[in-house]
Design a protein around this motif. Structure first.
Motif, mmCIF file in Angstrom:
data_model
loop_
_atom_site.group_PDB
_atom_site.id
_atom_site.type_symbol
_atom_site.label_atom_id
_atom_site.label_comp_id
_atom_site.label_asym_id
_atom_site.label_seq_id
_atom_site.Cartn_x
_atom_site.Cartn_y
_atom_site.Cartn_z
ATOM 1 N N LEU A 194 -9.082 -3.736 3.092
ATOM 2 C CA LEU A 194 -8.775 -2.229 2.815
ATOM 3 C C LEU A 194 -8.076 -1.683 4.227
ATOM 4 O O LEU A 194 -8.479 -2.173 5.188
ATOM 5 C CB LEU A 194 -10.170 -1.485 2.733
ATOM 6 C CG LEU A 194 -11.084 -1.608 1.456
ATOM 7 C CD1 LEU A 194 -12.333 -0.778 1.487
ATOM 8 C CD2 LEU A 194 -10.351 -1.381 0.227
ATOM 9 N N HIS A 195 -7.330 -0.956 3.923
ATOM 10 C CA HIS A 195 -6.427 -0.223 4.951
ATOM 11 C C HIS A 195 -7.242 1.065 5.522
ATOM 12 O O HIS A 195 -7.561 2.121 4.629
ATOM 13 C CB HIS A 195 -4.943 0.228 4.889
ATOM 14 C CG HIS A 195 -4.335 -1.214 4.451
ATOM 15 N ND1 HIS A 195 -3.788 -2.035 5.328
ATOM 16 C CD2 HIS A 195 -3.975 -1.806 3.099
ATOM 17 C CE1 HIS A 195 -3.235 -2.991 4.772
ATOM 18 N NE2 HIS A 195 -3.197 -3.113 3.576
ATOM 19 N N ASN A 250 -5.431 3.529 0.164
ATOM 20 C CA ASN A 250 -5.582 1.867 -0.657
ATOM 21 C C ASN A 250 -5.060 1.844 -2.078
ATOM 22 O O ASN A 250 -5.325 1.121 -2.538
ATOM 23 C CB ASN A 250 -6.846 1.415 -0.532
ATOM 24 C CG ASN A 250 -7.148 0.854 0.882
ATOM 25 O OD1 ASN A 250 -6.667 -0.137 1.392
ATOM 26 N ND2 ASN A 250 -7.793 1.740 1.597
ATOM 27 N N SER A 263 0.887 -1.142 -0.154
ATOM 28 C CA SER A 263 0.102 0.098 -0.076
ATOM 29 C C SER A 263 1.097 1.513 0.240
ATOM 30 O O SER A 263 0.492 2.108 -0.642
ATOM 31 C CB SER A 263 -0.894 -0.089 1.196
ATOM 32 O OG SER A 263 -1.675 -1.202 1.200
#
Length: 476
Positions: free
Chosen positions: A465-466, A452, A334
Motif C-alpha cells: 500500500l502507498h 491506492n 497507482s
C-alpha cells in the motif's frame, strides 16, 4: 525392370519433384508496393512481395548509388509516390533484366551503408524485402533483425502540444534523464484499432511526446524521446539509445490488444526474474556487450574484472535495476489508476526485450486496450493523453524524490530539505485491516483508499500500500 533401374528411376522422379517444388517456391513474384521511412540515422525501404525472392545488394560510386537485384520478381508498382525529401535518395529507378529478374537502382546524394534482409509472411502480411541505408557515421547493426514486423501505410503523427521546453537545473546540478520509448513505428504498426486508420504506433508516439513535454516542464528532469517520428527501431537498439542519452529511467509506451473487444484497463510491466537471469547470462557471454555496457555510458564496470566477479557485479546491478523498476512501476500504476481503470492492480512482470537493461530501471506502460472501441477513442483523445502523461510524470517524480541519483538537482533539493516528506509504503501483514493501517499512519481511510485506487476496504496479505504524506491534522 531390374532393381538398379527401378532405384535409378525413383531417384530421377524424386529429383524432378524437388526441382518442380524449388521452381514453384521461387516462381516470379510481384513487387506490389514500396514504402519508405526516414529515421535520424538511416532510411528504410520496404518492398511488399507476392512471394519469396532471392536478392543481392551492392554499391557503386561516381555517382553514388545502390543496386538491388531481385531474382524471381517483376515490378507491379511504381516509385512515384515515394517521399524522398529529407533522405539521401535522389531517385529510384528500375529495369527488368529478364522476365523474372528485376534490378532496382537507388541514386544517392551521399555515401550510405546498406543492410538488407527478407521477412516471411505472418498472420496479416506477405513476404517482404527490407533495405536499410545507414548514414555515414551511424551505428550499423552487425546482425540482421530477427523480429518479423508487419507493414502498414505510414500516417503522419503530430504532437498534441508545442515543442517541449526544458526547465534548466541550477549550474552544477544535473537533470534526471527519462528515456521515453514510443512502441513500434514505421512498418511495424503494433496493435490495430477497430477505429479505421488508427494503430498503436500512432498513439504511442502522441503520448510519448506529451510525456516528454510534461517531464521537461519539471525542474531537474529531462525527457528524451527514443523514437521521434514514424520509423522502426529494433528492440535492443532502443535500450542502447537510452543508455547513450544517459538515461536514469526507461519508460516504454504501448497500447494493449486482446481477442475480446471488451478487455479494458491500463497495466504496468517490469522485467520478470527469469528474464533478468537470462539477460545477465547473455551479457556475460557477449564480450562486445560487456565492453559497451562498461566502457560506454553504463554504470557498471566489468572490463577489468574476472568472470566470476563480473558475474556477481552484473547480477547485483540487474537485481537493483529490477527492484527500482518494480518500485517506480507501482508508483506510476497507482497514479494511472486515478484517471483510468486498471487491468491489473499490481505491477506485472514479463520478459519484454525493452525491459532487459541491467543498468537502467525500466518499465513498460500499457496505456489501455486499443482493441476496445471505447478505450481506443479515449487513447486518441488529446485530453486523455495529457491525463495519462500527467499520471506517469507524477509516479516518476515520486520515485526520484525518494531515490534521487547523486549529483542531480533533485538530490540537492532533498539534501537541503527542499522536498516535502514523500509517500511511504506499507506491506500488509496477517490480521491487519485497512482502517488499522490508516490509523497507524495518521491518515484518513478515504485518503488511503484513494492513494491506492481501492474501491472497497478489502486488502490481501503481502499487498503493498502507498501511504500518502497528507496527515489527518492537515485535512479539513
Amino acid at each position: 525392370m531390374g532393381l538398379a533401374m527401378r532405384i535409378g528411376a525413383r531417384f530421377i522422379a524424386v529429383g524432378v519433384v524437388l526441382a518442380v517444388m524449388a521452381a514453384e517456391a521461387f516462381a516470379a513474384s510481384d513487387v506490389r508496393s514500396v514504402r519508405l521511412w526516414r529515421a535520424p540515422d538511416n532510411t528504410r525501404l520496404v518492398f511488399d512481395l507476392s512471394g519469396p525472392v532471392k536478392h543481392s545488394v551492392f554499391t557503386l560510386t561516381a555517382p553514388n548509388r545502390i543496386v538491388i537485384d531481385i531474382n524471381g520478381a517483376k515490378l507491379a508498382t511504381n516509385f512515384k509516390s515515394l517521399a524522398l525529401k529529407g533522405t539521401p535518395i535522389t531517385s529510384v529507378r528500375s529495369a527488368q533484366r529478364s522476365a523474372d529478374d528485376l534490378r532496382v537502382v537507388i541514386d544517392l546524394s551521399t555515401v550510405v551503408t546498406p543492410k538488407s534482409f527478407t521477412l516471411a509472411p505472418n498472420q496479416q502480411y506477405g513476404d517482404r524485402l527490407v533495405v536499410d541505408l545507414f548514414d555515414q557515421g551511424a551505428d550499423t547493426p552487425s546482425a540482421l533483425p530477427s523480429t518479423q514486423v508487419a507493414s502498414t501505410p505510414t500516417v503522419p503523427v503530430t504532437p498534441t502540444q508545442a515543442p517541449p521546453k526544458i526547465v534548466p537545473a541550477p549550474s552544477g546540478k544535473r537533470d534526471i534523464v527519462i528515456a521515453i520509448d514510443a512502441g513500434h513505428g514505421g512498418e511495424d504498426p503494433g496493435a490495430l484499432s477497430p477505429v479505421k486508420g488508427k494503430v498503436e504506433k500512432q498513439v504511442t508516439l502522441m503520448i510519448a511526446k506529451e510525456l516528454q513535454r510534461q517531464i521537461n516542464a519539471e525542474k531537474g528532469f529531462r525527457g528524451e524521446l527514443v523514437r521521434t517520428g514514424d520509423y522502426f527501431i529494433p528492440l535492443r537498439r532502443r535500450t542502447e539509445i537510452a543508455r547513450k542519452k544517459g538515461a536514469d529511467l526507461f519508460v516504454s509506451i504501448h497500447a494493449d490488444a486482446a481477442p475480446r473487444r471488451s478487455a479494458f484497463g491500463a497495466s504496468v510491466y517490469a522485467l520478470s526474474d527469469r528474464g533478468a537471469t537470462s539477460e545477465t547470462a547473455r551479457w556475460l557471454a557477449d564480450a562486445e556487450n560487456q565492453s559497451d555496457l562498461i566502457g560506454g555510458a553504463g554504470n557498471v564496470s566489468l572490463d577489468d574484472k574476472d568472470r566470476m566477479l563480473a558475474g556477481v557485479l552484473l547480477d547485483l546491478s540487474m537485481t537493483a535495476s529490477l527492484s527500482s523498476s518494480l518500485n517506480v512501476g507501482q508508483k506510476v500504476l497507482s497514479n494511472i489508476g486515478q484517471i483510468t481503470p486498471l487491468h491489473k492492480r499490481r505491477v506485472e512482470q514479463a520478459g519484454f526485450m525493452v525491459l532487459k537493461s541491467p543498468d537502467i530501471p525500466s518499465i513498460l506502460v500499457e496505456t489501455g486496450f486499443i482493441s476496445n472501441p471505447n478505450e481506443a477513442n479515449k487513447l486518441f483523445s488529446s485530453k486523455h493523453q495529457q491525463s495519462l502523461a500527467r499520471s506517469i510524470t507524477s509516479g516518476v517524480k515520486q520515485f526520484f524524490q525518494q531515490n534521487p541519483p547523486p549529483g542531480s538537482y533533485i538530490a540537492w533539493q532533498r539534501d537541503n530539505g527542499k522536498i516535502a516528506p514523500s509517500a511511504r509504503e506499507h506491506r500488509v501483514s496477517s490480521g491487519e485491516s485497512l482502517a488499522m493501517i490508516a490509523e497507524r499512519y495518521q491518515i484518513s481511510l478515504a485518503a488511503l483508499k484513494s492513494a491506492n485506487s481501492l474501491s472497497s476496504n478489502v486488502i490481501k496479505v503481502g499487498q503493498t500500500l502507498h501511504i500518502p504524506a497528507t496527515s489527518l491534522a492537515s485535512q479539513p
